[in-house]
Structures are given as C-alpha cells and as structure tokens.
Design an enzyme around this catalytic site. Structure first.
Site, short mmCIF file in Angstrom:
data_model
loop_
_atom_site.label_atom_id
_atom_site.label_comp_id
_atom_site.label_asym_id
_atom_site.label_seq_id
_atom_site.Cartn_x
_atom_site.Cartn_y
_atom_site.Cartn_z
N THR A 76 -17.51 2.01 0.11
CA THR A 76 -16.17 2.14 0.68
C THR A 76 -15.96 3.59 1.13
O THR A 76 -16.76 4.47 0.80
CB THR A 76 -15.10 1.79 -0.38
OG1 THR A 76 -15.18 2.75 -1.45
CG2 THR A 76 -15.32 0.39 -0.93
N TYR A 110 -11.35 5.44 -16.01
CA TYR A 110 -11.55 4.28 -15.14
C TYR A 110 -12.01 3.07 -15.94
O TYR A 110 -11.51 1.95 -15.74
CB TYR A 110 -12.58 4.63 -14.07
CG TYR A 110 -12.82 3.53 -13.06
CD1 TYR A 110 -11.90 3.28 -12.05
CD2 TYR A 110 -13.98 2.75 -13.12
CE1 TYR A 110 -12.12 2.27 -11.12
CE2 TYR A 110 -14.20 1.74 -12.20
CZ TYR A 110 -13.27 1.51 -11.20
OH TYR A 110 -13.49 0.51 -10.29
N ASN A 116 -5.67 -5.47 -6.25
CA ASN A 116 -6.81 -4.66 -5.84
C ASN A 116 -6.53 -3.17 -5.93
O ASN A 116 -7.47 -2.39 -6.09
CB ASN A 116 -7.20 -5.03 -4.41
CG ASN A 116 -8.13 -4.01 -3.79
OD1 ASN A 116 -9.31 -3.98 -4.07
ND2 ASN A 116 -7.57 -3.14 -2.94
N ASP A 157 0.84 -1.19 0.00
CA ASP A 157 0.00 0.00 0.00
C ASP A 157 0.87 1.25 0.00
O ASP A 157 1.92 1.28 0.65
CB ASP A 157 -0.92 0.01 1.22
CG ASP A 157 -2.16 0.84 1.00
OD1 ASP A 157 -3.26 0.26 0.91
OD2 ASP A 157 -2.05 2.08 0.89
#
Length: 254
Positions: free
Chosen positions: A186, A151, A86, A37
């Site tokens: 989220t 996207y 992810n 991350d």
C-alpha cells in the site's frame, strides 16, 4: 457483476490502500458505498472514479475515533447492510519505544474506531434483521511481530471483538468475521520505506517482500476479493471466523 446489488456498504478508511480496493470492488458489484475517511479529499477522489464507472458512492469526512461523528453519519445513511472496519494506523516500536501518546493514538483509531462503527451500525442491523460485518485484523494478532507492540495490541482487540459480536448477534442474523493480512503493498509501505531507508528503497522493498514465504507482498485487490466473499451471500453460513490472507506467513514461516 452484482454480488452486492442493492446493498448499502460502509467502508471506513476507504480513501486509500486496502479500503480503497474494497470500496471500488464493492461498488463494481452493485453496492452503494459510503466511505468514512478522515481525509475527505482523498475519499472524494475514490468516489469520483466509482461514479465515473457508473457506480454509487459517497464520502463522509469522519474521525472514526469520535463516536458522535460516526453515529451521526450512520444515522444519516439509515439502512446499512455491510460494515467493513478498515480504518487503521500503524506504529513502529517495541514496548519501551511506545509512549503513552503513541499507544493511545493507535488505540483510538484502530480499536475505538472499530468499536464506534460497530456501536453505530448494530442497532440498524438488528432492526432490519440482517447484516454482514468484516473487521480488518492482522497476522500480528496471533503471531509475534518485532517492533509492532501497539499495532499488535490493536489487532488482537479487533480479532476478539469480531468473535464477541459474532456470538452476541447471531440470533439477529448479523454475521461478523475478520481477516488477517500479512504485509500488503500500500502507499503506507512505500512511505515507510522512503522515510526510514532513503536511497535503499528498492533493496528494502525486496527484503520486506521476501519476508513472506510466498515471496511477495499481497495486493490490495487480493484482500478486497476475500472481503467481497465474506460480505456477500456466498458466505451466508460463515460467521465468527478469522481468515489469514498471508502468503503462508503463519503456518510456513519457520
């Protein structure tokens, strides 16, 4: 619960949202989880919670768009059984509202980031003669979504790369699939609403929820459960497939 006992799993972007849910569930199922991350502090929070519950996890500060960083981390980890690509970012806008810098930013994280992780883990998986890869695509890969040009481009690439890797490495006992969520609740969604619709948060949340035929957004934990199945031995006969998890969006949103 030990569907992933003694497995080593890498989850990119595992510090929040869907990635966090996947990292936590995989650890609960016995995997040694490595979170890659950009925000190591956020990732460490997830690791601390996993370890407090008796799981195994470690965070690696990493810009997935930089191949050297990804390769070095994967090399240090060594044995890798599972990769979950992810990490991703979004961009709101159609073609005319997508500057070259916007396009490149989305491409570098969503497409190049996934490529870099694949590039890093495939040699190790080939050497050990097994591996499971899961890439996070999106319904935007196959359905036109308004104002999501960059996207959609990136998730179409994820879908295509997943099929290519599945075909090329089937003989090495490496499985590769993708999943295509619709809208998932989220922190990104909450932040997007707060930024663009101040004072109308509740109204916009409901509007976005109702855009799914099922009448609500998905929960990150629901995405994680499908990820667990596809990365476990329960899915040993499954490769080269994309799985919509979309509350009926693709087939029923007429």
């Amino acid at each position: 619960m030990s569907k992933l006992k003694n497995k080593v799993a890498i989850v990119t972007g595992g510090g929040s949202g869907i990635g966090r849910a996947i990292a936590e569930l995989f650890a609960n199922e016995g995997a040694e989880v490595h979170i890659l991350d950009l925000n190591a502090e956020v990732g460490q929070t997830v690791v601390d919670e996993i370890v407090a519950r008796g799981g195994q996890a470690k965070v690696h500060a990493c810009n997935v768009g930089v191949q050297e960083e990804v390769v070095a981390i994967v090399s240090a980890i060594g044995h890798v059984d599972i990769l979950v690509n992810n990490a991703g970012i979004a961009h709101v806008g159609n073609l005319e509202n997508c500057a070259a810098t916007d396009f490149e930013r989305v491409f570098n994280v969503n497409v190049k980031g996934a490529y870099n992780a694949l590039y890093a883990v495939i040699p190790a998986m080939k050497k050990q003669g097994a591996g499971a890869i899961l890439n996070l695509a999106s319904i935007a890969a196959v359905v036109g979504i308004a104002d999501r040009f960059a996207y959609s481009m990136s998730k179409g690439a994820i879908y295509a790369m997943s099929m290519s890797v599945a075909r090329d490495y089937m003989k090495d006992n490496i499985r590769c699939n993708s999943i295509s969520p619709a809208r998932v609740h989220t922190p990104f969604v909450d932040g997007f609403i707060a930024k663009n619709y101040p004072g109308q948060e509740a109204e916009m949340f409901e509007k976005l929820s109702q855009s799914q035929p099922i009448g609500r957004m998905a929960k990150p934990a629901e995405i994680a459960k499908l990820a667990l199945f596809l990365c476990s031995e329960d899915a040993a006969f499954i490769t080269g497939n994309d799985y919509p998890i979309d509350g009926g969006f693709i087939k029923l949103n007429n």
